[in-house]
Design a protein around this motif. Sequence first.
Motif: not given
Length: 185
Positions: A9-10, A14-15, A98-102, A108-112
Motif C-alpha cells: 500500500y506504500f 505516496s501518490l 525492490i518492493r520495499a523501495g517504495s 518523500g511524500g510525507a516530507i512534501s
Amino acid sequence: MRNTYFTSYFPLISLLLFSTSLSISTVMYVSDVLKKIGIYNSMLDFFSESEMKIALFALFALLYFMIFSALKLIANTVTELSFLFFSQDAEGVTLNKIRAGSAFYLAGGAISLFLVQFSWLIGGIFLLSTLCYFVFIIYQASSMVTSWSLIGMVLFNILFWFVFTLGLFYLFLRLYNGLINSLPM
C-alpha cells in the motif's frame, strides 16, 4: 516472519501524499494569480471562498494523482522490462526485494506535506526520492546480475527516461509554438 505484501500500500499512499501537497501548493498559487488579474472577487459571487478552494483542490488533486499514477505505471513497466532484458532471475526474487523501495516515496511524500509553501521543493523531494529508489533498485539487482547486465539496466532506464522527457518537452514546445502562431497579431 515478515509478510511480503506489507509494503503493497506504500505506492498508493505516496501518490496521495504527493498529490495532496502539490494540490495545496497549486491552489495557493492559482488563488494568488486569480486575485492579481481580478477574477477572484467575481468568482466569489458564485462560490464561497472555502467552496472555491475545495473545488480547485479536488481538481488539482485529481490531475496530479492521474499524472503520478501514469508515471508509476510507466516506471514499473520500464523497471520490469529492464529485468526481463538483463536479469537471469526467472522467479522474480529481485522484484520482491525492490518492493520495499517504495518506502523512499512514502517518506518523500510525507516530507512534501510540510513544504506546501514551496512547490519547487516538492519537485526536488520527488526527484530525490526517485534517485534514492533508483539506487536502491540497482543495489538490490546487483546481487542477481552480472556487471555488464547491471550497466545495461542502468543505461536502459536512463536512456528511456531521457528520451521520454525529451519527447514530452518537444511535444509541449510544438504545442506552444502552434498556439502562439495561431494567435492573430
